[in-house]
Design a protein around this motif. Structure first.
Motif, PDB file in Angstrom:
ATOM      1  N   THR A   1       0.830  -1.204   0.000  1.00 47.83           N
ATOM      2  CA  THR A   1       0.000   0.000   0.000  1.00 47.83           C
ATOM      3  C   THR A   1       0.866   1.255   0.000  1.00 47.83           C
ATOM      4  O   THR A   1       1.890   1.317   0.673  1.00 47.83           O
ATOM      5  N   ALA A   2       0.429   2.253  -0.765  1.00 48.83           N
ATOM      6  CA  ALA A   2       1.123   3.534  -0.850  1.00 48.83           C
ATOM      7  C   ALA A   2       0.100   4.651  -0.757  1.00 48.83           C
ATOM      8  O   ALA A   2      -1.106   4.447  -0.903  1.00 48.83           O
ATOM      9  N   TYR A   3       0.604   5.865  -0.529  1.00 49.30           N
ATOM     10  CA  TYR A   3      -0.268   7.023  -0.337  1.00 49.30           C
ATOM     11  C   TYR A   3       0.219   8.167  -1.227  1.00 49.30           C
ATOM     12  O   TYR A   3       1.366   8.613  -1.118  1.00 49.30           O
ATOM     13  N   VAL A   4      -0.653   8.629  -2.114  1.00 48.02           N
ATOM     14  CA  VAL A   4      -0.332   9.673  -3.080  1.00 48.02           C
ATOM     15  C   VAL A   4      -0.811  11.018  -2.551  1.00 48.02           C
ATOM     16  O   VAL A   4      -1.901  11.128  -1.977  1.00 48.02           O
ATOM     17  N   PHE A   5      -0.001  12.052  -2.750  1.00 48.88           N
ATOM     18  CA  PHE A   5      -0.371  13.388  -2.309  1.00 48.88           C
ATOM     19  C   PHE A   5       0.187  14.422  -3.292  1.00 48.88           C
ATOM     20  O   PHE A   5       1.179  14.159  -3.994  1.00 48.88           O
ATOM     21  N   PRO A   6      -0.411  15.601  -3.381  1.00 49.95           N
ATOM     22  CA  PRO A   6       0.065  16.625  -4.308  1.00 49.95           C
ATOM     23  C   PRO A   6       1.445  17.139  -3.903  1.00 49.95           C
ATOM     24  O   PRO A   6       1.744  17.275  -2.711  1.00 49.95           O
ATOM     25  N   THR A   7       2.285  17.423  -4.884  1.00 52.48           N
ATOM     26  CA  THR A   7       3.625  17.935  -4.574  1.00 52.48           C
ATOM     27  C   THR A   7       3.570  19.309  -3.928  1.00 52.48           C
ATOM     28  O   THR A   7       4.492  19.687  -3.195  1.00 52.48           O
TER      29      THR A   7
ATOM     30  N   MET B   1      -3.723   3.763  -2.052  1.00 56.08           N
ATOM     31  CA  MET B   1      -3.932   2.852  -3.178  1.00 56.08           C
ATOM     32  C   MET B   1      -2.798   1.836  -3.197  1.00 56.08           C
ATOM     33  O   MET B   1      -1.861   1.922  -2.406  1.00 56.08           O
ATOM     34  N   THR B   2      -2.860   0.890  -4.106  1.00 51.28           N
ATOM     35  CA  THR B   2      -1.761  -0.042  -4.232  1.00 51.28           C
ATOM     36  C   THR B   2      -0.529   0.699  -4.749  1.00 51.28           C
ATOM     37  O   THR B   2      -0.644   1.741  -5.404  1.00 51.28           O
ATOM     38  N   GLU B   3       0.654   0.151  -4.475  1.00 56.28           N
ATOM     39  CA  GLU B   3       1.868   0.823  -4.927  1.00 56.28           C
ATOM     40  C   GLU B   3       1.951   0.851  -6.443  1.00 56.28           C
ATOM     41  O   GLU B   3       2.446   1.819  -7.032  1.00 56.28           O
ATOM     42  N   ALA B   4       1.449  -0.192  -7.097  1.00 58.48           N
ATOM     43  CA  ALA B   4       1.436  -0.183  -8.558  1.00 58.48           C
ATOM     44  C   ALA B   4       0.597   0.967  -9.075  1.00 58.48           C
ATOM     45  O   ALA B   4       0.980   1.667 -10.019  1.00 58.48           O
ATOM     46  N   ALA B   5      -0.559   1.194  -8.448  1.00 56.05           N
ATOM     47  CA  ALA B   5      -1.416   2.306  -8.850  1.00 56.05           C
ATOM     48  C   ALA B   5      -0.738   3.638  -8.560  1.00 56.05           C
ATOM     49  O   ALA B   5      -0.818   4.583  -9.355  1.00 56.05           O
ATOM     50  N   ALA B   6      -0.043   3.721  -7.420  1.00 55.01           N
ATOM     51  CA  ALA B   6       0.648   4.961  -7.054  1.00 55.01           C
ATOM     52  C   ALA B   6       1.745   5.288  -8.060  1.00 55.01           C
ATOM     53  O   ALA B   6       1.933   6.453  -8.449  1.00 55.01           O
ATOM     54  N   ILE B   7       2.489   4.285  -8.496  1.00 57.13           N
ATOM     55  CA  ILE B   7       3.531   4.498  -9.500  1.00 57.13           C
ATOM     56  C   ILE B   7       2.911   4.991 -10.798  1.00 57.13           C
ATOM     57  O   ILE B   7       3.403   5.928 -11.435  1.00 57.13           O
ATOM     58  N   ASP B   8       1.809   4.369 -11.192  1.00 58.21           N
ATOM     59  CA  ASP B   8       1.133   4.758 -12.421  1.00 58.21           C
ATOM     60  C   ASP B   8       0.652   6.209 -12.344  1.00 58.21           C
ATOM     61  O   ASP B   8       0.828   6.981 -13.287  1.00 58.21           O
ATOM     62  N   VAL B   9       0.044   6.567 -11.214  1.00 57.20           N
ATOM     63  CA  VAL B   9      -0.486   7.930 -11.055  1.00 57.20           C
ATOM     64  C   VAL B   9       0.635   8.962 -11.104  1.00 57.20           C
ATOM     65  O   VAL B   9       0.545   9.971 -11.809  1.00 57.20           O
TER      66      VAL B   9
ATOM     67  N   ARG C   1       6.978  -1.612 -10.555  1.00 55.90           N
ATOM     68  CA  ARG C   1       7.622  -2.453  -9.556  1.00 55.90           C
ATOM     69  C   ARG C   1       6.695  -2.789  -8.399  1.00 55.90           C
ATOM     70  O   ARG C   1       6.909  -3.744  -7.694  1.00 55.90           O
ATOM     71  N   GLY C   2       5.662  -1.971  -8.178  1.00 57.02           N
ATOM     72  CA  GLY C   2       4.864  -2.108  -6.969  1.00 57.02           C
ATOM     73  C   GLY C   2       3.837  -3.208  -6.996  1.00 57.02           C
ATOM     74  O   GLY C   2       3.233  -3.496  -5.985  1.00 57.02           O
TER      75      GLY C   2
ATOM     76  N   ARG D   1       9.328 -16.859  -6.219  1.00 55.45           N
ATOM     77  CA  ARG D   1       9.536 -15.800  -7.191  1.00 55.45           C
ATOM     78  C   ARG D   1       8.575 -14.641  -6.986  1.00 55.45           C
ATOM     79  O   ARG D   1       8.616 -13.659  -7.691  1.00 55.45           O
ATOM     80  N   THR D   2       7.681 -14.793  -6.013  1.00 54.76           N
ATOM     81  CA  THR D   2       6.711 -13.721  -5.774  1.00 54.76           C
ATOM     82  C   THR D   2       7.387 -12.538  -5.101  1.00 54.76           C
ATOM     83  O   THR D   2       8.113 -12.681  -4.145  1.00 54.76           O
ATOM     84  N   ALA D   3       7.144 -11.352  -5.624  1.00 53.03           N
ATOM     85  CA  ALA D   3       7.738 -10.151  -5.049  1.00 53.03           C
ATOM     86  C   ALA D   3       6.810  -8.990  -5.265  1.00 53.03           C
ATOM     87  O   ALA D   3       5.819  -9.085  -5.960  1.00 53.03           O
ATOM     88  N   GLY D   4       7.121  -7.865  -4.640  1.00 46.94           N
ATOM     89  CA  GLY D   4       6.344  -6.665  -4.830  1.00 46.94           C
ATOM     90  C   GLY D   4       5.023  -6.689  -4.094  1.00 46.94           C
ATOM     91  O   GLY D   4       4.786  -7.497  -3.239  1.00 46.94           O
ATOM     92  N   ARG D   5       4.112  -5.805  -4.490  1.00 50.25           N
ATOM     93  CA  ARG D   5       2.841  -5.706  -3.816  1.00 50.25           C
ATOM     94  C   ARG D   5       1.902  -4.730  -4.484  1.00 50.25           C
ATOM     95  O   ARG D   5       2.295  -3.968  -5.320  1.00 50.25           O
ATOM     96  N   ARG D   6       0.598  -4.709  -4.096  1.00 54.68           N
ATOM     97  CA  ARG D   6      -0.395  -3.915  -4.774  1.00 54.68           C
ATOM     98  C   ARG D   6      -0.194  -2.422  -4.660  1.00 54.68           C
ATOM     99  O   ARG D   6      -0.197  -1.878  -3.613  1.00 54.68           O
TER     100      ARG D   6
END
Length: 290
Positions: free
Chosen positions: A125-131, A200-208, A267-268, A285-290
């Motif tokens: 899990t990751a958290y997105v915020f405005p710069t 959101m998931t880290e993958a979603a955070a990277i995408d955003v 990567r997330g 081989r499982t790595a990373g996270r949502r």
């Protein structure tokens, strides 16, 4: 009829999805209603990068390619009906409006009472915020006492609750949950000032952060209560069910010719070999996270 596999693009390189041949035995295992209709009906909410819903209702992203690949193996078409949030997707399957929901949704023993689950991904899990945020967020601990928007009843909401406990155990203010219907809603909440960050998931955070300028993210650690969650595709036991071929078809896609390759990309969130059940065996081989 056997079709020679070929590679097609999934989003941008290095994302790759393989075109697969129809496996007749898997097609034959599908419920008769699906074979007659020639289509598997998926429910899907707005959840980039898994599903991005355009203004005209077109759905693109990882999920669309994932479903298309399953349809190729099973010899049927797939279609996605856009719904508002997880509860609508789950109830819609129980009401026979939809045959499946690709999530990614946390696989739990409780949900397995009504659904068969096919785990295909692990996440964090990751958290997105405005710069330009004035909330003073530079690390996860700074979210203590802050308003965090999350999708209601999601795995991210569960992780936020764990973060809140971490905050209070360290004599900081608890986080304030702002529950919303989908990921787009959580991002809008941060832009409007209704929330300080969007979970959101880290993958979603990277995408955003890569596609939408003006945002940053911080990732929750195990010390802050985070865990790696197994995320799954859901099918109702009364309908499609993993016994009807989706589990085996999904597995066939993941052996030798992966649905997508993410090293060096998102990567997330790392796709894993599909496993049925709420507590699938861990793969080395499982790595990373949502």
């Amino acid at each position: 009829m056997r079709v020679r596999p070929k590679k097609t693009e999934l989003c941008d390189p290095p994302f790759v999805v393989e075109a697969e041949a129809v496996v007749q035995s898997l097609h034959d295992a599908l419920p008769q209603a699906i074979k007659d209709a020639g289509v598997i009906r998926f429910a899907g909410d707005s959840h980039p990068p898994y599903r991005t819903v355009a203004q005209d209702g077109t759905v693109t992203g990882i999920d669309a390619d994932f479903q298309a690949a399953i349809g190729q193996v099973l010899g049927v078409k797939t279609q996605t009906s856009v719904v508002t949030g997880l509860p609508a997707a789950l109830q819609g399957m129980l009401s026979n409006r939809y045959d499946a929901f690709n999530g990614p949704v946390k696989a739990t023993a409780e949900r397995e009472k009504q659904f068969d689950t096919i785990t295909w991904m692990t996440t964090r899990t990751a958290y997105v915020f405005p710069t330009d945020s004035t909330a003073g967020i530079t690390r996860v601990e700074d979210l203590c006492g802050k308003r965090v928007a999350v999708v209601t009843a999601s795995v991210v909401e569960e992780q936020l609750n764990k973060l809140s406990r971490f905050c209070t155990q360290n004599k900081r203010a608890a986080t304030q949950t702002v529950g919303l219907d989908d990921t787009n809603g959580t991002l809008l909440a941060t832009r409007s000032g209704r929330a300080d960050a969007a979970g959101m998931t880290e993958a979603a955070a990277i995408d955003v952060t890569q596609k939408q300028g003006g945002t940053k993210y911080v990732a929750q650690t195990e010390a802050q209560g985070a865990t790696k969650d197994d995320l799954a595709l859901y099918v109702p036991k009364s309908g499609l069910g993993s016994e009807a071929g989706v589990q085996r078809g999904n597995g066939a896609l993941s052996r030798g010719r992966p649905l997508w390759r993410i090293k060096g990309g998102l990567r997330g969130g790392i796709p894993r070999s599909p496993a049925r059940g709420a507590r699938p065996p861990r793969s080395p081989r499982t790595a990373g996270r949502r």
